[in-house]
Structure formats: structure tokens, C-alpha cells
Design a protein around this motif. Structure first.
Motif, PDB file in Angstrom:
ATOM      1  N   VAL A 158       0.796  -1.234   0.000  1.00 11.70           N
ATOM      2  CA  VAL A 158       0.000   0.000   0.000  1.00 11.70           C
ATOM      3  C   VAL A 158       0.830   1.287   0.000  1.00 11.70           C
ATOM      4  O   VAL A 158       0.335   2.335  -0.409  1.00 11.70           O
ATOM      5  CB  VAL A 158      -0.970   0.042   1.208  1.00 11.70           C
ATOM      6  N   LEU A 165       3.039  -1.240  -6.260  1.00 19.85           N
ATOM      7  CA  LEU A 165       2.182  -0.162  -6.769  1.00 19.85           C
ATOM      8  C   LEU A 165       2.587   0.260  -8.180  1.00 19.85           C
ATOM      9  O   LEU A 165       1.738   0.578  -9.011  1.00 19.85           O
ATOM     10  CB  LEU A 165       2.258   1.045  -5.836  1.00 19.85           C
ATOM     11  N   ALA A 199      -3.084   6.393  -3.593  1.00 19.85           N
ATOM     12  CA  ALA A 199      -2.761   5.475  -2.499  1.00 19.85           C
ATOM     13  C   ALA A 199      -2.234   6.203  -1.269  1.00 19.85           C
ATOM     14  O   ALA A 199      -2.253   5.647  -0.159  1.00 19.85           O
ATOM     15  CB  ALA A 199      -1.721   4.461  -2.979  1.00 19.85           C
ATOM     16  N   ALA A 203      -2.880   4.865   2.460  1.00 21.08           N
ATOM     17  CA  ALA A 203      -1.695   4.195   3.005  1.00 21.08           C
ATOM     18  C   ALA A 203      -1.263   4.846   4.311  1.00 21.08           C
ATOM     19  O   ALA A 203      -0.876   4.159   5.266  1.00 21.08           O
ATOM     20  CB  ALA A 203      -0.552   4.247   1.993  1.00 21.08           C
ATOM     21  N   VAL A 380      -7.030   1.547  -5.817  1.00 16.42           N
ATOM     22  CA  VAL A 380      -6.727   1.687  -4.387  1.00 16.42           C
ATOM     23  C   VAL A 380      -7.499   0.634  -3.582  1.00 16.42           C
ATOM     24  O   VAL A 380      -6.946   0.007  -2.667  1.00 16.42           O
ATOM     25  CB  VAL A 380      -7.059   3.122  -3.903  1.00 16.42           C
ATOM     26  N   SER A 443      -9.416   8.591  -2.395  1.00 14.42           N
ATOM     27  CA  SER A 443      -8.394   8.077  -3.313  1.00 14.42           C
ATOM     28  C   SER A 443      -8.154   9.023  -4.483  1.00 14.42           C
ATOM     29  O   SER A 443      -7.444   8.670  -5.428  1.00 14.42           O
ATOM     30  CB  SER A 443      -8.808   6.704  -3.843  1.00 14.42           C
TER      31      SER A 443
END
Lengths: 484, 172
Positions: A158, A165, A199, A203, A380, A443
Motif C-alpha cells: 500500500v 504499486l 494510495a 496508506a 486503491v 483516493s
């Protein structure tokens, strides 16, 4: 035979769990057997597989994948040089007043190093070795320490700009392109930066919630914890490393640097530091280079296996079958989203993040994005559901990997206590997942229009969208003398 | 990281082959240093010097292709390939050794032979023409195609080594 690809996936998953053979071998094995059956049954043209070298070549010439050995190299430098230990020692000391210095330092180290590991498996391997003994030594119970190792290993899923990612961003970009080609919607195709920015907030909330959980679970043990004061040189080393890594990761996340260049700059800077500080003995350098080559090879082999697997899966037209099935799902976009995320969660019990990105995401995402057009939000949610699945006891991938790894090292882990230790972290992650699900703007701003669409254009039905995607997925015209 | 057992009681050809693959691994592991340097230099070359960044990128592309071509076999030898060892760790060592051998001889060997068979004409044409990079016309693109053949060849050689390894060594 269109469902053959789903059976391939099921067989591959069962074989992975049952045989313990490397995933890339099993992906190749299942693909080869399925291809042979398909060719023998006359369902799949044999000539289609002559495209395999070209597909593999596209991996070798991918600009994006150049980041892979560089991230691994940085991780190996941090791991083999006394930098990770210095970071852990300094963070533990700095956080000692919280009463949970060691667990919080462990999570912080996970947040810093996991994005460079590339896979949950590699993270488990590194943190079992690096964190677990230090956490246990600091008085953290084995079950709690194992849970922290599992959580730290999944943070790379994340926290941007992790390898996971970067590659998920690339897969989502392709899926979004396919979906937009089908709908002709006038919105901008998402890119890596959209993923990173999307993210970032979730995160951060995940990391903070996990830190809060770790603090709540361990603060009562803080009184017994008296970490030795790090030397001044260790403070300086840790601060410089922290600044370098967070500066580079931040520059990539905010779009000032490409991931490849940042990773290269980090590797060069760490190497120069090690040379300057006389930390780089020939033996240590060789160990770092050997680790880098071997871990890079493990990650790249997965890409090779997944490339072969998806070639065969698409040859059976399973991707079209999945697109039709998702298009035919009733109940509106939310039901479709929940179904696909649920499927991804189930697959994540046996597949690592890389395998998910290269095998599952390309098949399920284009049809999903036809029904749920906010690609960044979907991406996400995907990474959050992946992380949660990896941590779901008793079968979550990270949970089981940590248990096996510690068992191999002679640390027996009582499953009930371990599962109980993992649950608060899992609940924290599910809470973030629910938040992002309910508030998509967490997001990002959503699809960005690139031109005004005609006002009187009719909204396409689900059946229209499925048909459009089917046309998009039509195989390209065969080369001269190629397919039958 | 545990190294794969050496075929001490293997035929001389297997020992020679093992050393050859080892030497290739040992040479290739250094490539990550110039790779990092070239990709790092891309940044100042593009933004400060305003020249040669494409050349650096193309050279890095060749190094990357050669590096990962060797890396897969290096991962096999170092046993770092990702595997879900959820239930399999309960299998007897002899079974696991047989599975490993079957994976090498029945999957990796035919797979790599197929890639060599179908990929060699493409690589050969590129070599004969000394194919350059399409966008920049910098020389050396044919090396990336040759790297694919190198990848498959090394996988095939390593599969043969695992297949030829004596039973006692496989159980180590």
C-alpha cells in the motif's frame, strides 16, 4: 472451453499449495499442459504460441521493469550494511517513551523497506530475519512479533511508490486503456502518478492505524524495555538514511522523479556512503550483489511464468468469458465491484502480489472498469483488499508465510495466539477499506474528463459495454502464414 | 540464502557445466553496478547536460536484459524463487527432491527448448543485421534479443543439472 483459464488458475493454485514448487515453474507447467490439450482438441491454434518469444522480449525491453533490480539492490544494501539495524536501534530509542518502542520501530522499518522488496514473500523473508529476533529480545511475545512481521511485510503493497504499486499502476493503465477503447469515454487514462497520489492518504491512514494498534497491544510491556542508547554515529547514519530514502520515495510519489531514476540514485548514494564509511568489504559487496541477482531473478521469473500463463489463458478466450460474466452480473456497479474484489481476495490466499498483478488483474479489471469507471478508486480498493487478504488468519498469504518461516527457524507459533495478534491489524485495514469504499474521494478526484462529451449521447447499456469490450479483445490479425 | 548442492558425484560434464553456470552468475552479478550508474546518470544528462540521456537509457536496457536473463537461473541456484510452502513443508524430503527434478526435466527443459526453438530465428535475424534501437537508432538492440536466448539456454542448462544431480545430493 472458454472456462479453461479458470480451471488453469485453480489447478495452479492447488499445485502451489500442495507441491511447494516455485510459482513460476507451476504457472509454466499448467500453461504448457493446457496449451497441449487445447491444441490437441483443435480449440487453440498451435501457431499462436510462436508469439511467446515476442512476449518475453517485451519484458526484457520494458523501461518500467528496470526499476526491479534497482529496488532490490537498494533493499540488499540496506539489509546487508548495518543501516537497517541502525535505523531500528535509533527508532526504538526515539520511540521508547511511547512504551512500545520496539514494535513501533519494527513497523516504521517495514514502512521504509517493504516498498523496496517487491513481494510479500521477500518481505516476510527479510523481516523474519531482521525484525523477529530483535522484537522477541525486546520482550514482545512471539505471536505479537510474528503478527508485526506479517504486517510489516504487507506494507509494501500500500505504501507508494512500492514496486507492487508501480506494477499495479502499469496493469491498471492497460486495463483502463482497454475499457476506454471500448466505451470511448472522454476521460484521461490513469498513470503511475495517479496511483501513487490515490494510495497516499489511505496508506498513511493504514500505517497510522497499524502503529496505533501496535502501541495499544504492547504499551504495557514498555516499562521493561530499556534500549541501549545508540552511538552518535548511528544517529547520524540513521538520520541520513531516513532522509535519503524518504526523500527519494517522496520525490517519486510527488512526480519529481521517475521511479527508475530514484531507485538508481538511492543505490548509487548508498554505495558511495558504504565506500566512504569503509563498510563495503569485498565479501560484503559480493554478498549484496549475489542477493540482488537472486531476488531479482525470483521476481522476474514470476513475470515470465505469468506471461506464459496469460498467453494460454487468452488463447482459450477465458478473458472474454470473464468479461461477459462480469457484464452479465446484475445488481449495479457496487455488486460488480464487490464480486470482483471478493474474487481477488480469494485468489490472494495463494497468490503473491506479483502473480495477482500479472495473472488476475489483466483479466478481471477491463470488464470491471466498464461498470465502475473510477480507475484510481478501483486500484486503491484492490491494493487494500490485497493487503487485507494477505493478513487474514489462518490462510492469509503473509500469515502463513511468517508461520512457516518461523517454524523452519525453530520458533513454534501457537496458531490461536498468532491469529488473535493479527486480528486487530486486519480490522484496522478493513476499516480503511470501508472508508475508501464509502468515500471514494479519499483516493483522488475521480475520472478527469479530457473533452466535453456530446450532451445528447445515450448512455450505453451493460450489454452494449460487454459487446464493445468483446470487440476490443478480438485477437489481432494473424501474421502471414501464422495461424490457421 | 542456501546455495544449491554441488554435483560432487556427478559426471565430469555436469561438474564442468555447473562451474560454467556459476561463472556466468558471478560475472553477471556485477552488471547491476553499471546499470544503476547509467540509470542514475540519465537524470543529470537529461536535465542538466541535455544530451546523451537516450544513449544511457539504451545502454542500460541492454545491461538490464542481460542481467535478468542470468538472474532467473541464479535464483534457482540460490533457491530464492517464490513458493507457497504452506503444506509442502510437511512432505518427505525425498518427495520434494523428486518434485524438483520433475519440475526441471518435465517443465523447464521443454519450456526453454521451445523458447530457443521459436526465438532463435528472431535473434539470429537481429544479430545478422546488427539491429539498432528503433527510436534512437543507437546500436546494440540485437543484444536484447540474444539475451532472451541466453535466458532460455541457462534455464535449460540448470534444468539438466538438476536432472543429472545424484539422488544423495538432491536430498541435501
Amino acid at each position: 472451453m472458454a472456462t479453461a483459464g479458470l480451471w488453469m488458475l485453480l489447478v495452479a493454485a492447488v499445485l502451489m499449495v500442495a507441491t511447494g514448487l516455485p510459482a513460476w515453474i507451476l504457472l509454466n507447467a499448467v500453461a504448457m499442459v493446457a496449451a497441449a490439450i487445447g491444441v490437441a482438441a483443435g480449440v487453440v491454434p498451435a501457431a499462436l504460441f510462436t508469439a511467446l518469444p515476442s512476449r518475453l522480449l517485451s519484458l526484457l525491453e520494458s523501461d518500467l521493469l528496470q526499476a526491479l533490480p534497482l529496488y532490490v539492490f537498494m533493499g540488499a544494501l540496506l539489509n546487508r550494511l548495518p543501516l537497517a539495524q541502525a535505523l531500528f536501534g535509533v527508532a526504538r530509542r526515539a520511540l521508547a517513551r511511547t512504551g512500545a518502542g520496539a514494535p513501533l520501530a519494527g513497523l516504521a522499518l517495514g514502512g521504509l523497506l517493504a516498498p523496496m522488496n517487491g513481494s510479500v514473500g521477500a518481505g516476510v523473508s527479510m523481516f523474519s530475519h531482521l525484525l523477529h529476533p530483535r522484537l522477541v529480545q525486546a520482550g514482545v511475545p512471539t505471536a505479537h512479533s510474528a503478527a508485526l512481521v506479517a504486517v510489516a511485510s504487507t506494507l509494501g503493497v500500500v505504501i507508494p511508490p512500492s514496486l507492487v504499486l508501480i506494477l499495479l499502476g502499469d496493469a491498471m493503465m492497460r486495463a483502463h486503456t482497454e475499457a476506454l477503447n471500448a466505451t470511448h469515454a472522454a476521460v484521461r487514462i490513469i498513470n503511475e502518478q495517479d496511483m501513487f497520489r490515490g494510495a497516499l492518504l489511505p496508506a498513511l491512514v493504514v500505517a497510522l492505524l497499524c502503529a496505533w494498534v501496535a502501541w495499544r497491544m504492547n504499551r504495557s510491556r514498555g516499562a521493561a524495555e530499556v534500549p541501549a542508547a545508540p552511538r552518535a554515529s548511528e544517529w547520524i547514519t540513521a538520520a541520513a538514511t531516513l532522509l535519503l530514502i524518504s526523500g527519494l520515495l517522496g520525490a517519486v510519489t510527488l512526480g519529481y522523479l521517475y521511479a527508475v531514476e530514484a531507485a538508481a540514485a538511492g543505490g548509487v548514494a548508498l554505495l558511495l556512503y558504504a565506500l566512504g564509511a569503509r563498510l563495503l568489504t569485498p565479501a560484503r559487496l559480493r554478498a549484496i550483489l549475489r542477493d540482488t541477482l537472486a531476488v531479482t531473478g525470483a521476481l522476474f521469473a514470476l513475470l515470465v511464468g505469468a506471461t506464459v500463463f496469460t498467453l494460454v489463458l487468452r488463447a482459450f478466450e477465458t478473458d472474454r468469458w470473464v468479461a461477459d460474466a462480469i457484464g452479465a452480473l446484475g445488481g449495479g456497479p457496487f455488486t460488480v465491484l464487490a464480486t470482483v474484489l471478493g474474487t481477488i481476495a480469494l485468489c490472494a490466499f495463494v497468490l503473491d502480489a506479483f502473480e495477482m498483478i500479472f495473472v488476475v488483474i489483466p483479466v478481471v479489471m477491463p470488464p470491471l472498469l466498464l461498470r465502475v469507471p473510477d480507475a484510481t478508486w478501483v486500484a486503491v480498493l484492490t491494493m487494500l483488499i490485497l493487503q487485507s487478504s494477505f493478513l487474514l488468519p489462518p490462510f492469509g498469504y503473509a500469515v502463513m508465510m511468517v508461520r512457516n518461516r518461523l517454524a523452519h527457524a525453530g520458533h513454534a507459533l501457537e496458531l490461536h495466539a498468532y491469529a488473535r495478534a493479527c486480528m486487530p491489524f486486519l480490522l484496522a485495514q478493513l476499516a480503511v477499506l470501508a472508508l475508501v469504499l464509502v468515500f471514494p474521494r479519499l483516493s483522488g478526484p475521480g475520472p478527469e474528463p479530457i473533452a466535453s462529451a456530446p450532451a445528447n449521447q445515450p448512455t450505453p447499456s451493460d450489454a452494449d459495454l460487454s459487446e464493445l469490450l468483446r470487440r476490443q479483445l478480438e485477437a489481432p490479425a494473424p501474421a502471414a502464414g501464422g495461424q490457421k | 540464502m542456501s546455495e544449491s548442492p554441488r554435483p560432487d558425484s556427478s559426471p565430469a560434464s555436469a561438474v564442468w557445466l555447473d562451474r560454467l553456470v556459476d561463472a556466468i552468475d558471478a560475472a553477471a552479478m556485477w552488471l547491476v553496478l553499471p546499470l544503476s550508474l547509467l540509470l542514475f546518470l540519465q537524470w543529470p544528462l537529461r536535465d542538466l547536460v541535455h544530451a546523451y540521456s537516450r544513449e544511457a537509457n539504451d545502454a542500460a536496457q541492454i545491461l538490464f536484459a542481460l542481467y535478468v536473463s542470468v538472474a532467473i537461473t541464479a535464483a534457482t541456484r540460490a533457491r530464492t524463487h517464490l513458493a507457497a510452502d504452506v503444506l509442502a513443508h510437511r512432505l518427505p524430503a525425498a518427495w520434494r527432491a523428486h518434485l524438483e527434478r520433475a519440475g526441471a526435466m518435465l517443465v523447464l527443459l521443454p519450456w526453454s527448448v521451445y523458447v530457443i526453438w521459436t526465438g532463435t530465428p528472431m535473434a539470429w535475424r537481429a544479430l545478422v543485421a546488427l539491429e539498432a534501437f528503433g527510436e534512437t537508432l543507437n546500436p546494440g538492440y540485437y543484444l536484447i534479443k540474444l539475451a532472451l536466448i541466453l535466458l532460455a539456454t541457462l534455464v535449460a542448462l540448470q534444468a539438466l543439472l538438476v536432472g543429472l544431480r545424484p539422488a544423495a545430493a538432491r536430498l541435501n
